[in-house]
Design an enzyme around this catalytic site. Sequence first.
Site, mmCIF file in Angstrom:
data_model
loop_
_atom_site.group_PDB
_atom_site.id
_atom_site.type_symbol
_atom_site.label_atom_id
_atom_site.label_comp_id
_atom_site.label_asym_id
_atom_site.label_seq_id
_atom_site.Cartn_x
_atom_site.Cartn_y
_atom_site.Cartn_z
ATOM 1 N N SER A 1 -6.701 -108.162 4.332
ATOM 2 C CA SER A 1 -7.685 -107.697 5.385
ATOM 3 C C SER A 1 -8.949 -106.894 4.541
ATOM 4 C CB SER A 1 -7.072 -107.064 6.637
ATOM 5 O OG SER A 1 -6.497 -105.872 6.029
ATOM 6 N N ASN A 2 -8.380 -106.058 3.614
ATOM 7 C CA ASN A 2 -9.326 -105.087 2.750
ATOM 8 C C ASN A 2 -10.195 -105.869 2.182
ATOM 9 O OD1 ASN A 2 -8.838 -102.239 3.148
ATOM 10 N ND2 ASN A 2 -7.028 -102.885 2.970
ATOM 11 N N LEU B 1 0.327 -105.501 -5.535
ATOM 12 C CA LEU B 1 1.548 -104.875 -5.763
ATOM 13 C C LEU B 1 2.035 -104.975 -7.286
ATOM 14 C CD1 LEU B 1 3.172 -106.261 -2.344
ATOM 15 C CD2 LEU B 1 2.537 -104.149 -3.040
ATOM 16 N N HIS C 1 -4.771 -96.744 -0.835
ATOM 17 C CA HIS C 1 -3.538 -96.596 -0.330
ATOM 18 C C HIS C 1 -3.308 -96.200 0.998
ATOM 19 C CE1 HIS C 1 0.720 -95.650 -1.065
ATOM 20 N NE2 HIS C 1 0.548 -94.406 -0.444
ATOM 21 N N GLU D 1 -8.798 -97.945 6.791
ATOM 22 C CA GLU D 1 -9.044 -98.364 5.405
ATOM 23 C C GLU D 1 -10.307 -99.306 5.133
ATOM 24 O OE1 GLU D 1 -5.566 -100.436 3.529
ATOM 25 O OE2 GLU D 1 -4.035 -99.074 5.020
HETATM 26 C C1 GRF Z 1 -2.980 -101.918 3.007
HETATM 27 O O1 GRF Z 1 -2.279 -101.039 3.662
HETATM 28 C C2 GRF Z 1 -3.273 -101.185 1.688
HETATM 29 O O2 GRF Z 1 -3.664 -99.818 1.644
HETATM 30 C C3 GRF Z 1 -2.038 -101.078 0.883
HETATM 31 O O3 GRF Z 1 -1.478 -102.642 1.004
HETATM 32 C C4 GRF Z 1 -2.252 -102.949 2.315
HETATM 33 C C5 GRF Z 1 -2.908 -104.230 2.248
HETATM 34 O O4 GRF Z 1 -3.354 -104.840 3.100
HETATM 35 N N1 GRF Z 1 -2.323 -101.013 -0.508
HETATM 36 P P1 GRF Z 1 -4.452 -106.167 3.118
HETATM 37 O O5 GRF Z 1 -3.717 -107.104 2.262
HETATM 38 O O6 GRF Z 1 -5.569 -105.631 2.612
HETATM 39 O O7 GRF Z 1 -4.697 -106.434 4.500
#
Ligand code: GRF
Length: 197
Positions: free
Chosen positions: A13-14, A85, A104, A174
């Site tokens: 989603s980011n 990760l 984060h 985020e």
């Molecule tokens: C987010 O909460 C980010 O802060 C963390 O992992 C999550 C990833 O979400 N590091 P997405 O894959 O961007 O939806």
Amino acid sequence: MFSLAVLVSGSGSNLQSIIDAIASGYLNAKISIVIADRECYALERAEKSGINTLLLKRSIYKDELSSAILEAVGNVDLIVLCGYLSILQGNIIKKYNHKIINIHPALLPNFGGKGMYGIKVHEAVLAAGEKISGPTVHYVDEKTDHGPIIKQKSVPVLPGDTPKVLQERVLTCEHEILVEVIKELSEKAKDTFDKEN
Ligand code: GRF
């Protein structure tokens, strides 16, 4: 144009917020490549948007993962970790010193470090009785969730919040803070370039 490599492991989603910010013209940047360390929905999002993707599985590359990423990204202006990760180490950290950022989902230096990812972060925030949480964007160094903080935003922790509810509230924030930071860094890089040329 300011070029990005985006590293992902999850829903993306980011990543989507970056894609959307570029499409709307808010961000003057280009995603050169999206690299995942496992099969994940983020790769599908990238493919749907016609972005070059690469799957470098951690389970296959093991200790060679960071070198494989370094080779694959080539020369980009910024590497963005969005829910990535695996831990980067070695030459990529040296070559991209202050050019790798991570998002984060808590207010570092609290609730970060090894094992502190995903829903576990929000469980820990609630267990500690915090009244405020929120995302942090920081530079990446050899230690997990450790490099200099670039920007943070506060999100309230509300009575009755479950980890999932808090996670959603922080995630929305985020998406804003990540594209803001990329915009600021791209503008800074442009200013530096203009002064030098
Ligand atoms: C987010 O909460 C980010 O802060 C963390 O992992 C999550 C990833 O979400 N590091 P997405 O894959 O961007 O939806």
